[in-house]
Motif scaffolding. Structure first.
Motif, PDB file in Angstrom:
ATOM      1  N   ASN A  97      46.218 107.959 -21.992  1.00  0.00           N
ATOM      2  CA  ASN A  97      45.125 108.704 -21.376  1.00  0.00           C
ATOM      3  C   ASN A  97      44.311 107.806 -20.437  1.00  0.00           C
ATOM      4  O   ASN A  97      43.092 107.727 -20.507  1.00  0.00           O
ATOM      5  CB  ASN A  97      44.216 109.317 -22.457  1.00  0.00           C
ATOM      6  N   ASP A  98      45.027 107.138 -19.540  1.00  0.00           N
ATOM      7  CA  ASP A  98      44.416 106.186 -18.601  1.00  0.00           C
ATOM      8  C   ASP A  98      44.623 106.694 -17.171  1.00  0.00           C
ATOM      9  O   ASP A  98      45.530 106.250 -16.454  1.00  0.00           O
ATOM     10  CB  ASP A  98      45.063 104.809 -18.782  1.00  0.00           C
ATOM     11  N   PRO A  99      43.770 107.630 -16.716  1.00  0.00           N
ATOM     12  CA  PRO A  99      43.971 108.242 -15.395  1.00  0.00           C
ATOM     13  C   PRO A  99      43.753 107.282 -14.229  1.00  0.00           C
ATOM     14  O   PRO A  99      44.223 107.532 -13.122  1.00  0.00           O
ATOM     15  CB  PRO A  99      42.937 109.375 -15.372  1.00  0.00           C
ATOM     16  N   ASP A 100      43.049 106.173 -14.480  1.00  0.00           N
ATOM     17  CA  ASP A 100      42.740 105.244 -13.392  1.00  0.00           C
ATOM     18  C   ASP A 100      43.768 104.130 -13.236  1.00  0.00           C
ATOM     19  O   ASP A 100      43.623 103.271 -12.348  1.00  0.00           O
ATOM     20  CB  ASP A 100      41.350 104.627 -13.616  1.00  0.00           C
ATOM     21  N   GLN A 101      44.772 104.122 -14.090  1.00  0.00           N
ATOM     22  CA  GLN A 101      45.824 103.109 -13.987  1.00  0.00           C
ATOM     23  C   GLN A 101      46.464 103.169 -12.591  1.00  0.00           C
ATOM     24  O   GLN A 101      46.780 104.242 -12.075  1.00  0.00           O
ATOM     25  CB  GLN A 101      46.901 103.353 -15.045  1.00  0.00           C
ATOM     26  N   GLN A 102      46.628 102.010 -11.962  1.00  0.00           N
ATOM     27  CA  GLN A 102      47.235 101.962 -10.637  1.00  0.00           C
ATOM     28  C   GLN A 102      48.761 101.943 -10.759  1.00  0.00           C
ATOM     29  O   GLN A 102      49.328 101.138 -11.491  1.00  0.00           O
ATOM     30  CB  GLN A 102      46.751 100.731  -9.876  1.00  0.00           C
ATOM     31  N   ILE A 103      49.395 102.818 -10.021  1.00  0.00           N
ATOM     32  CA  ILE A 103      50.845 102.947 -10.018  1.00  0.00           C
ATOM     33  C   ILE A 103      51.338 102.716  -8.583  1.00  0.00           C
ATOM     34  O   ILE A 103      50.921 103.416  -7.652  1.00  0.00           O
ATOM     35  CB  ILE A 103      51.298 104.343 -10.492  1.00  0.00           C
ATOM     36  N   GLU A 104      52.189 101.720  -8.424  1.00  0.00           N
ATOM     37  CA  GLU A 104      52.727 101.420  -7.083  1.00  0.00           C
ATOM     38  C   GLU A 104      54.083 102.086  -6.901  1.00  0.00           C
ATOM     39  O   GLU A 104      55.009 101.883  -7.690  1.00  0.00           O
ATOM     40  CB  GLU A 104      52.862  99.915  -6.878  1.00  0.00           C
ATOM     41  N   ILE A 105      54.173 102.896  -5.847  1.00  0.00           N
ATOM     42  CA  ILE A 105      55.428 103.571  -5.508  1.00  0.00           C
ATOM     43  C   ILE A 105      55.711 103.345  -4.028  1.00  0.00           C
ATOM     44  O   ILE A 105      54.904 103.720  -3.167  1.00  0.00           O
ATOM     45  CB  ILE A 105      55.369 105.088  -5.780  1.00  0.00           C
TER      46      ILE A 105
ATOM     47  N   ASP B  73      55.487 100.820  -2.005  1.00  0.00           N
ATOM     48  CA  ASP B  73      54.446 100.060  -1.309  1.00  0.00           C
ATOM     49  C   ASP B  73      53.128 100.823  -1.154  1.00  0.00           C
ATOM     50  O   ASP B  73      52.254 100.404  -0.383  1.00  0.00           O
ATOM     51  CB  ASP B  73      54.923  99.613   0.084  1.00  0.00           C
ATOM     52  N   THR B  74      52.959 101.911  -1.881  1.00  0.00           N
ATOM     53  CA  THR B  74      51.708 102.656  -1.856  1.00  0.00           C
ATOM     54  C   THR B  74      51.145 102.718  -3.281  1.00  0.00           C
ATOM     55  O   THR B  74      51.883 102.920  -4.242  1.00  0.00           O
ATOM     56  CB  THR B  74      51.920 104.088  -1.325  1.00  0.00           C
ATOM     57  N   ILE B  75      49.815 102.517  -3.382  1.00  0.00           N
ATOM     58  CA  ILE B  75      49.148 102.542  -4.676  1.00  0.00           C
ATOM     59  C   ILE B  75      48.563 103.935  -4.921  1.00  0.00           C
ATOM     60  O   ILE B  75      47.860 104.485  -4.077  1.00  0.00           O
ATOM     61  CB  ILE B  75      48.031 101.494  -4.754  1.00  0.00           C
ATOM     62  N   TYR B  76      48.857 104.465  -6.079  1.00  0.00           N
ATOM     63  CA  TYR B  76      48.319 105.762  -6.488  1.00  0.00           C
ATOM     64  C   TYR B  76      47.558 105.590  -7.806  1.00  0.00           C
ATOM     65  O   TYR B  76      47.880 104.720  -8.626  1.00  0.00           O
ATOM     66  CB  TYR B  76      49.439 106.776  -6.716  1.00  0.00           C
ATOM     67  N   LYS B  77      46.557 106.449  -8.017  1.00  0.00           N
ATOM     68  CA  LYS B  77      45.976 106.561  -9.350  1.00  0.00           C
ATOM     69  C   LYS B  77      46.937 107.379 -10.214  1.00  0.00           C
ATOM     70  O   LYS B  77      47.544 108.345  -9.753  1.00  0.00           O
ATOM     71  CB  LYS B  77      44.624 107.275  -9.301  1.00  0.00           C
ATOM     72  N   ALA B  78      47.031 106.977 -11.474  1.00  0.00           N
ATOM     73  CA  ALA B  78      47.941 107.691 -12.374  1.00  0.00           C
ATOM     74  C   ALA B  78      47.618 109.187 -12.418  1.00  0.00           C
ATOM     75  O   ALA B  78      48.520 110.025 -12.478  1.00  0.00           O
ATOM     76  CB  ALA B  78      47.865 107.099 -13.780  1.00  0.00           C
ATOM     77  N   SER B  79      46.326 109.524 -12.370  1.00  0.00           N
ATOM     78  CA  SER B  79      45.925 110.926 -12.454  1.00  0.00           C
ATOM     79  C   SER B  79      46.507 111.757 -11.313  1.00  0.00           C
ATOM     80  O   SER B  79      46.715 112.970 -11.463  1.00  0.00           O
ATOM     81  CB  SER B  79      44.400 111.046 -12.455  1.00  0.00           C
ATOM     82  N   GLU B  80      46.783 111.118 -10.165  1.00  0.00           N
ATOM     83  CA  GLU B  80      47.363 111.837  -9.036  1.00  0.00           C
ATOM     84  C   GLU B  80      48.826 112.211  -9.278  1.00  0.00           C
ATOM     85  O   GLU B  80      49.381 113.054  -8.556  1.00  0.00           O
ATOM     86  CB  GLU B  80      47.273 110.980  -7.763  1.00  0.00           C
ATOM     87  N   LEU B  81      49.428 111.586 -10.305  1.00  0.00           N
ATOM     88  CA  LEU B  81      50.852 111.780 -10.574  1.00  0.00           C
ATOM     89  C   LEU B  81      51.117 112.473 -11.916  1.00  0.00           C
ATOM     90  O   LEU B  81      52.265 112.778 -12.238  1.00  0.00           O
ATOM     91  CB  LEU B  81      51.564 110.425 -10.555  1.00  0.00           C
ATOM     92  N   PHE B  82      50.051 112.716 -12.662  1.00  0.00           N
ATOM     93  CA  PHE B  82      50.235 113.306 -13.981  1.00  0.00           C
ATOM     94  C   PHE B  82      50.912 114.681 -13.914  1.00  0.00           C
ATOM     95  O   PHE B  82      51.543 115.112 -14.880  1.00  0.00           O
ATOM     96  CB  PHE B  82      48.893 113.422 -14.714  1.00  0.00           C
ATOM     97  N   HIS B  83      50.797 115.354 -12.786  1.00  0.00           N
ATOM     98  CA  HIS B  83      51.419 116.677 -12.670  1.00  0.00           C
ATOM     99  C   HIS B  83      52.952 116.598 -12.711  1.00  0.00           C
ATOM    100  O   HIS B  83      53.626 117.620 -12.881  1.00  0.00           O
ATOM    101  CB  HIS B  83      50.974 117.368 -11.374  1.00  0.00           C
ATOM    102  N   LEU B  84      53.485 115.387 -12.581  1.00  0.00           N
ATOM    103  CA  LEU B  84      54.945 115.208 -12.633  1.00  0.00           C
ATOM    104  C   LEU B  84      55.461 115.093 -14.074  1.00  0.00           C
ATOM    105  O   LEU B  84      56.669 115.005 -14.289  1.00  0.00           O
ATOM    106  CB  LEU B  84      55.352 113.952 -11.863  1.00  0.00           C
ATOM    107  N   LEU B  85      54.540 115.095 -15.033  1.00  0.00           N
ATOM    108  CA  LEU B  85      54.903 114.891 -16.431  1.00  0.00           C
ATOM    109  C   LEU B  85      54.538 116.110 -17.284  1.00  0.00           C
ATOM    110  O   LEU B  85      53.559 116.796 -17.006  1.00  0.00           O
ATOM    111  CB  LEU B  85      54.192 113.660 -17.002  1.00  0.00           C
ATOM    112  N   THR B  86      55.323 116.324 -18.327  1.00  0.00           N
ATOM    113  CA  THR B  86      55.016 117.349 -19.323  1.00  0.00           C
ATOM    114  C   THR B  86      55.148 116.724 -20.706  1.00  0.00           C
ATOM    115  O   THR B  86      56.150 116.072 -21.002  1.00  0.00           O
ATOM    116  CB  THR B  86      55.978 118.555 -19.220  1.00  0.00           C
ATOM    117  N   LYS B  87      54.122 116.955 -21.527  1.00  0.00           N
ATOM    118  CA  LYS B  87      54.166 116.464 -22.905  1.00  0.00           C
ATOM    119  C   LYS B  87      54.840 117.505 -23.788  1.00  0.00           C
ATOM    120  O   LYS B  87      54.468 118.680 -23.781  1.00  0.00           O
ATOM    121  CB  LYS B  87      52.754 116.181 -23.414  1.00  0.00           C
TER     122      LYS B  87
END
Length: 314
Positions: free
Chosen positions: A193-201, A203-217
């Protein structure tokens, strides 16, 4: 999905084997006669869960550990207060002069309260119990974690809930990115539950929260085993706390409704009472088990009919 198999015949004392598909992991709930339990299954058991130590739930412990001796594995035993002393007494009642100390290790977890689990170990050939620590959880491994309720059966009777670990599905078709280690990093951020984690894809940095829609629990499957218990509101409140919305629950239904006075006298449940509490817990599938040995197959059918009528009533 967790799979459970009743390993006892109608006139035998109860024992249930729980299997984790594609893993070889087996768990046993209670040690009744279990004539359907194979040697191979007994040898694959990594944890034993005892509700209470009345003879009909504990008598076949000897038969199970007979097949486990020599495996060199650690087997966990969970049970109510004083379970460590009772296991030690059973093991010490035999002669072990031909058994090496590395033949097996038992780790015993004594349930004192919801927050207090005492952990002990013991080894052959002397089987002297050694206290290790006190912890605030009962059991977890790479496949399941186990919750429990301490019910009243004129002694503590432990009801267990096995929950498969949640899984996370990544929707590759919706991402538009190339695969990479960022997927596992995103899953970890999601789990933590760390929405501010930086994820590099790429060469671009995204906040994890911007990518959470790609996941389903995906919620882990929940399988419950409720053994002997009195028809009592305090017991039922504990069941509601632990077993509400479980996927499947096996529940003790010792007596027919016509014999419910015996149920009250002996701190057991009866058909419609067990069905009703499973309805109140909103369990998806409930299965009555552990009938009095006095009953015939037609009596069992009568119990099941009353149970399912109460379970399905809105």
């Amino acid at each position: 999905m967790l799979q459970a198999e009743i390993k006892s015949l109608l006139k035998e004392d109860i024992s249930i084997l729980i299997k984790v598909p594609n893993s070889g992991k087996h768990y046993v709930c209670d040690c009744g006669e279990a004539s359907l339990l194979t040697v191979k299954e007994a040898q694959s058991v990594s944890a034993i869960f005892i509700s209470h130590t009345h003879i009909d739930h504990f008598a076949n412990f000897d038969g199970i550990f007979r097949h486990q001796i020599g495996s060199g594995e650690k087997v966990v035993i969970c049970g109510p207060k004083n379970i460590h002393q009772q296991v030690e007494a059973r093991l010490k009642s035999y002669t072990w002069n031909l058994i090496d100390e590395n033949a097996i290790e038992y780790e015993i977890r004594e349930i004192v309260s919801k927050e207090e689990i005492n952990v002990y170990t013991l080894h052959p050939p002397y089987w002297n119990t050694e206290f290790i620590k006190t912890q605030n959880f009962l059991f977890e491994d790479e496949c399941v974690n186990v919750d429990f309720a301490i019910l009243d059966h004129k002694t503590d009777s432990i009801a267990y809930l096995f929950k498969e670990r949640d899984t996370i599905t990544f929707h590759e078709e919706a991402s538009g990115f190339r695969k990479g280690k960022w997927i596992s990093e995103l899953k970890i951020a999601f789990e933590n539950n760390d929405p501010d984690q930086q994820i590099e894809i790429e060469d671009t940095i995204y906040k994890a929260s911007e990518l959470f829609h790609l996941l389903t629990k995906n919620e882990g499957y929940k399988l419950g085993v409720i053994m002997d218990h009195a028809v009592d509101e305090r017991n039922y409140e504990k069941m509601r706390t632990v077993f509400t919305e479980a996927d499947k629950v096996y529940i003790e239904t010792f007596y027919k409704d016509l014999d419910q006075e015996f149920a009250k006298l002996n701190y057991h449940s009866f058909a419609s009472a067990s069905g009703k509490i499973m309805n109140e817990c909103k369990v998806k599938e409930a299965i009555p088990i552990h009938f009095s040995r006095r009953y015939t197959e037609s009596d069992q059918q009568e119990i099941e009919t009353a149970f399912y009528k109460a379970f399905r009533e809105s």
